[in-house]
Design a protein around this motif. Structure first.
Motif, mmCIF file in Angstrom:
data_model
loop_
_atom_site.group_PDB
_atom_site.id
_atom_site.type_symbol
_atom_site.label_atom_id
_atom_site.label_comp_id
_atom_site.label_asym_id
_atom_site.label_seq_id
_atom_site.Cartn_x
_atom_site.Cartn_y
_atom_site.Cartn_z
ATOM 1 N N ILE A 1 30.185 20.761 -11.214
ATOM 2 C CA ILE A 1 30.158 21.333 -12.515
ATOM 3 C C ILE A 1 29.932 22.562 -12.607
ATOM 4 O O ILE A 1 28.973 23.019 -12.401
ATOM 5 N N THR A 2 30.775 23.684 -12.728
ATOM 6 C CA THR A 2 30.542 24.854 -12.303
ATOM 7 C C THR A 2 30.195 25.366 -13.768
ATOM 8 O O THR A 2 29.974 25.258 -14.757
ATOM 9 N N GLY A 3 29.654 26.881 -13.820
ATOM 10 C CA GLY A 3 29.855 27.718 -14.809
ATOM 11 C C GLY A 3 30.788 27.772 -15.381
ATOM 12 O O GLY A 3 32.361 27.596 -14.858
ATOM 13 N N PRO A 4 31.291 28.683 -16.567
ATOM 14 C CA PRO A 4 32.290 28.522 -16.701
ATOM 15 C C PRO A 4 33.752 29.714 -17.123
ATOM 16 O O PRO A 4 34.630 29.215 -17.302
ATOM 17 N N LEU A 5 33.395 30.297 -16.144
ATOM 18 C CA LEU A 5 33.836 31.442 -15.222
ATOM 19 C C LEU A 5 34.298 32.182 -14.208
ATOM 20 O O LEU A 5 33.449 32.802 -13.960
ATOM 21 N N PRO A 6 33.821 31.282 -12.631
ATOM 22 C CA PRO A 6 33.760 31.063 -11.721
ATOM 23 C C PRO A 6 34.758 32.288 -11.109
ATOM 24 O O PRO A 6 35.835 32.479 -11.719
ATOM 25 N N ASP A 7 34.183 32.742 -10.311
ATOM 26 C CA ASP A 7 35.359 33.925 -9.567
ATOM 27 C C ASP A 7 35.475 32.919 -8.993
ATOM 28 O O ASP A 7 35.215 32.931 -7.579
ATOM 29 N N VAL A 8 36.943 31.775 -8.629
ATOM 30 C CA VAL A 8 36.993 30.857 -7.721
ATOM 31 C C VAL A 8 37.394 32.002 -6.109
ATOM 32 O O VAL A 8 38.425 31.265 -5.853
ATOM 33 N N THR A 9 38.103 33.268 -6.467
ATOM 34 C CA THR A 9 38.413 33.658 -5.098
ATOM 35 C C THR A 9 37.576 33.940 -4.565
ATOM 36 O O THR A 9 37.444 34.523 -3.200
ATOM 37 N N ARG A 10 35.914 33.809 -4.679
ATOM 38 C CA ARG A 10 34.997 34.225 -3.841
ATOM 39 C C ARG A 10 34.253 33.030 -3.460
ATOM 40 O O ARG A 10 33.554 32.725 -2.537
ATOM 41 N N ASP A 11 34.453 31.821 -4.274
ATOM 42 C CA ASP A 11 33.120 31.038 -4.378
ATOM 43 C C ASP A 11 33.910 29.348 -3.617
ATOM 44 O O ASP A 11 32.981 28.467 -3.585
ATOM 45 N N GLY A 12 34.670 29.909 -2.541
ATOM 46 C CA GLY A 12 34.821 28.792 -1.757
ATOM 47 C C GLY A 12 35.587 27.848 -2.575
ATOM 48 O O GLY A 12 35.589 26.375 -1.621
ATOM 49 N N PHE A 13 36.172 28.095 -2.856
ATOM 50 C CA PHE A 13 37.675 26.995 -3.913
ATOM 51 C C PHE A 13 38.880 26.540 -2.909
ATOM 52 O O PHE A 13 39.679 25.580 -2.928
ATOM 53 N N ALA A 14 39.288 27.896 -2.099
ATOM 54 C CA ALA A 14 39.878 27.697 -1.384
ATOM 55 C C ALA A 14 40.404 26.555 -0.473
ATOM 56 O O ALA A 14 38.671 26.253 -0.057
ATOM 57 N N GLY A 15 41.053 25.380 -0.093
ATOM 58 C CA GLY A 15 41.253 24.634 0.327
ATOM 59 C C GLY A 15 40.717 22.813 -0.202
ATOM 60 O O GLY A 15 40.610 21.867 0.500
ATOM 61 N N GLY A 16 39.935 23.091 -1.630
ATOM 62 C CA GLY A 16 39.566 22.148 -2.208
ATOM 63 C C GLY A 16 40.699 21.593 -3.297
ATOM 64 O O GLY A 16 41.607 21.945 -3.772
ATOM 65 N N ARG A 17 40.071 21.034 -4.263
ATOM 66 C CA ARG A 17 40.967 20.191 -5.196
ATOM 67 C C ARG A 17 39.899 20.206 -6.427
ATOM 68 O O ARG A 17 38.804 19.911 -5.940
ATOM 69 N N THR A 18 40.333 21.239 -7.489
ATOM 70 C CA THR A 18 39.611 21.453 -8.031
ATOM 71 C C THR A 18 40.651 21.397 -9.655
ATOM 72 O O THR A 18 41.347 21.369 -9.746
ATOM 73 N N LEU A 19 39.577 20.441 -10.497
ATOM 74 C CA LEU A 19 40.083 20.732 -12.234
ATOM 75 C C LEU A 19 39.430 21.288 -13.030
ATOM 76 O O LEU A 19 38.337 21.639 -12.871
ATOM 77 N N VAL A 20 40.642 21.719 -13.743
ATOM 78 C CA VAL A 20 39.771 22.977 -14.587
ATOM 79 C C VAL A 20 40.213 21.597 -15.896
ATOM 80 O O VAL A 20 41.309 20.907 -16.438
ATOM 81 N N ILE A 21 39.252 22.045 -17.234
ATOM 82 C CA ILE A 21 39.497 21.254 -18.449
ATOM 83 C C ILE A 21 39.468 22.345 -19.313
ATOM 84 O O ILE A 21 37.589 22.988 -19.083
ATOM 85 N N GLY A 22 40.193 22.581 -20.569
ATOM 86 C CA GLY A 22 40.319 23.582 -21.087
ATOM 87 C C GLY A 22 41.417 23.775 -21.213
ATOM 88 O O GLY A 22 42.428 23.712 -20.629
#
Length: 453
Positions: A184-205
């Motif tokens: 579970i990340t912080g509330p506003l991660p930089d998804v363009t730099r933090d290794g989210f590419a190729g993954g499955r991410t759930l945003v809640i809110g």
């Protein structure tokens, strides 16, 4: 006992509203002492510096602060431009903090851990209003010192106290473990730099913070096959998240909802409605979020965008009168409660509305909104202008509050109330084509203008 007149006004937090408070106090002939927990002014804002806010520079500059800056030859940014968080810090807050009038009145690495009255606990009344405030401060080495103040303005924001994912207001079972494991990340991660590419991410809110993250992930998915963006909201409909469109007086905020709508309609983002988190499971480097109704969503990481809360623990020895629902000053609470209010038309308010039973103590900025969202920096600037006037004894100026905020084009009468609880006012990412498919200000993450204001 020290005479109060010889003491400074303590300002907790060196974000936009805290530094604006210091500028207004100086204009009123009062001595500010700004106490910032982070290593630099604007430290919290730097953590979401990659976010572009949806309010223009016009709403992000304080008049008294600008007057200080102009003495140094500072050139104002273009008032109609939309700045990133890092630009607000480098182009505005850092030059402001470096002015001759402020640079020696700001202490960084100074975390306020308690506020009370000198020699008095909460229960003592005799002579209370005439007794200086005592602030206990912890530095980065853990050493504790104490300072006295004639008044206190708490503009420390809410960035460090995000709301939990659990639907009952408590951390969901397993949530703390998942956070500790980095799932579970912080509330506003930089998804363009933090290794989210190729993954499955759930945003809640369902607020603007969530919209930022969802749209960024959708953009990454276009260039990186296998990237999946899932978006879960507690509301039965995303109507509030889609916003007021062309009726929004901040065009970037209105466009944010339109792009989000398109991303969902085209399948670039998978939307899960009526999703109330029951518990969280972690296994083999992945996380499963289980809803109250039994639905299970597996993801590589979860981005929490469920808002923020004020840290009131440091104020436990002060006499506060707060709204029981949103933890804002009691007179302000009904004006901003997201169950009843969602338009951008909060009545102008200042020292009179923000006053507490503890004389000369004020909550200002994002912290004054408690758990409520949609805070704009301009609101905080007007608050501290009025507070400084009140502390200087200029009641007429303190009461003559004027503030014109841009309307959202969305009213609560047409939106389920549970959607409002997750709303925020974060900025907007770079425009992306809507064929595929944020406050700040952080304009709380519950902005969120920013939870750091």
């Amino acid at each position: 006992m020290t005479s109060q007149e010889s003491l400074p006004v303590a300002v907790i937090g060196a974000g936009p509203v805290g530094l604006a408070a210091a500028a207004h106090l100086l204009e009123r002939g009062l001595e500010p002492l700004v106490l910032e927990a982070g290593p630099t002014p604007g430290a919290a804002m730097k953590e979401w510096g990659h976010v572009r806010v949806f309010s223009t520079w016009r709403y992000n500059l304080d008049a008294a602060a600008v007057r200080l800056l102009e003495r140094t030859g500072w050139e104002s940014p273009r008032r109609t431009a939309l700045p990133y968080g890092h630009q607000i810090v480098t182009d505005y807050l850092e030059p402001l903090a470096a002015t001759p009038q402020l640079k020696d009145r700001i202490k960084t690495g100074a975390r306020v851990v308690a506020v009370t009255r000198q020699g008095m606990d909460k229960g003592r009344s005799n002579g209370r209003d005439q007794t200086p405030f005592l602030l206990r401060i912890q530095d980065t080495n853990g050493e504790v010192t104490e300072v006295l103040a004639r008044a206190v303005i708490d503009a420390s924001g809410t960035w460090t106290t995000p709301a939990p994912l659990g639907s009952s207001g408590l951390p969901a079972p397993g949530e703390c473990e998942a956070r500790a494991a980095g799932l579970i990340t912080g509330p506003l991660p930089d998804v363009t730099r933090d290794g989210f590419a190729g993954g499955r991410t759930l945003v809640i809110g369902s607020g603007h913070s969530a919209a930022n993250m969802v749209l960024d992930l959708a953009g990454i998915a276009r260039a990186n096959p296998g990237t999946e963006a899932l978006w879960a909201i507690r509301a039965a409909t995303p109507a509030r998240a889609y916003g007021g469109g062309d009726a929004d007086q901040l065009p970037a905020r209105g466009q944010l909802g339109a792009r989000l709508h398109a991303a969902v309609d085209t399948g670039a983002v998978q939307l899960l409605t009526s999703f109330h988190t029951s518990h969280i499971e972690t296994r083999d480097g992945s996380v499963t979020v289980v809803a109250v109704d039994g639905r299970r969503v597996e993801a590589d990481r979860v981005i929490p965008a469920t808002g923020f809360r004020p840290d009131l623990s440091v104020l436990s020895e002060l006499r506060l009168d707060l709204d029981p629902a949103v933890d804002a000053p009691k007179a302000l609470g009904p004006l901003i409660d997201p169950d009843f209010h969602s338009c951008g038309t909060v009545p102008a308010h200042g020292a009179k509305i923000l006053a507490q039973p503890e004389k000369d103590f004020y909550l200002a900025g994002m912290k004054s909104y408690g758990r409520a969202p949609t805070f704009l920096m301009a609101t905080g600037y007007e608050q501290v202008r009025s507070i400084a006037a009140a502390l200087a004894g200029d009641t007429a100026a303190a009461d003559a509050v004027e503030l014109e905020l841009p309307e959202t084009g969305v009213c609560s009468t047409s939106i389920p109330s549970d959607a409002a609880a997750e709303d925020s006012c974060c900025g907007t990412p770079e425009p992306i084509p809507v064929t595929i498919g944020f406050a700040t200000g952080l304009q709380h993450g519950r902005t969120n203008e920013t939870a750091s204001l």
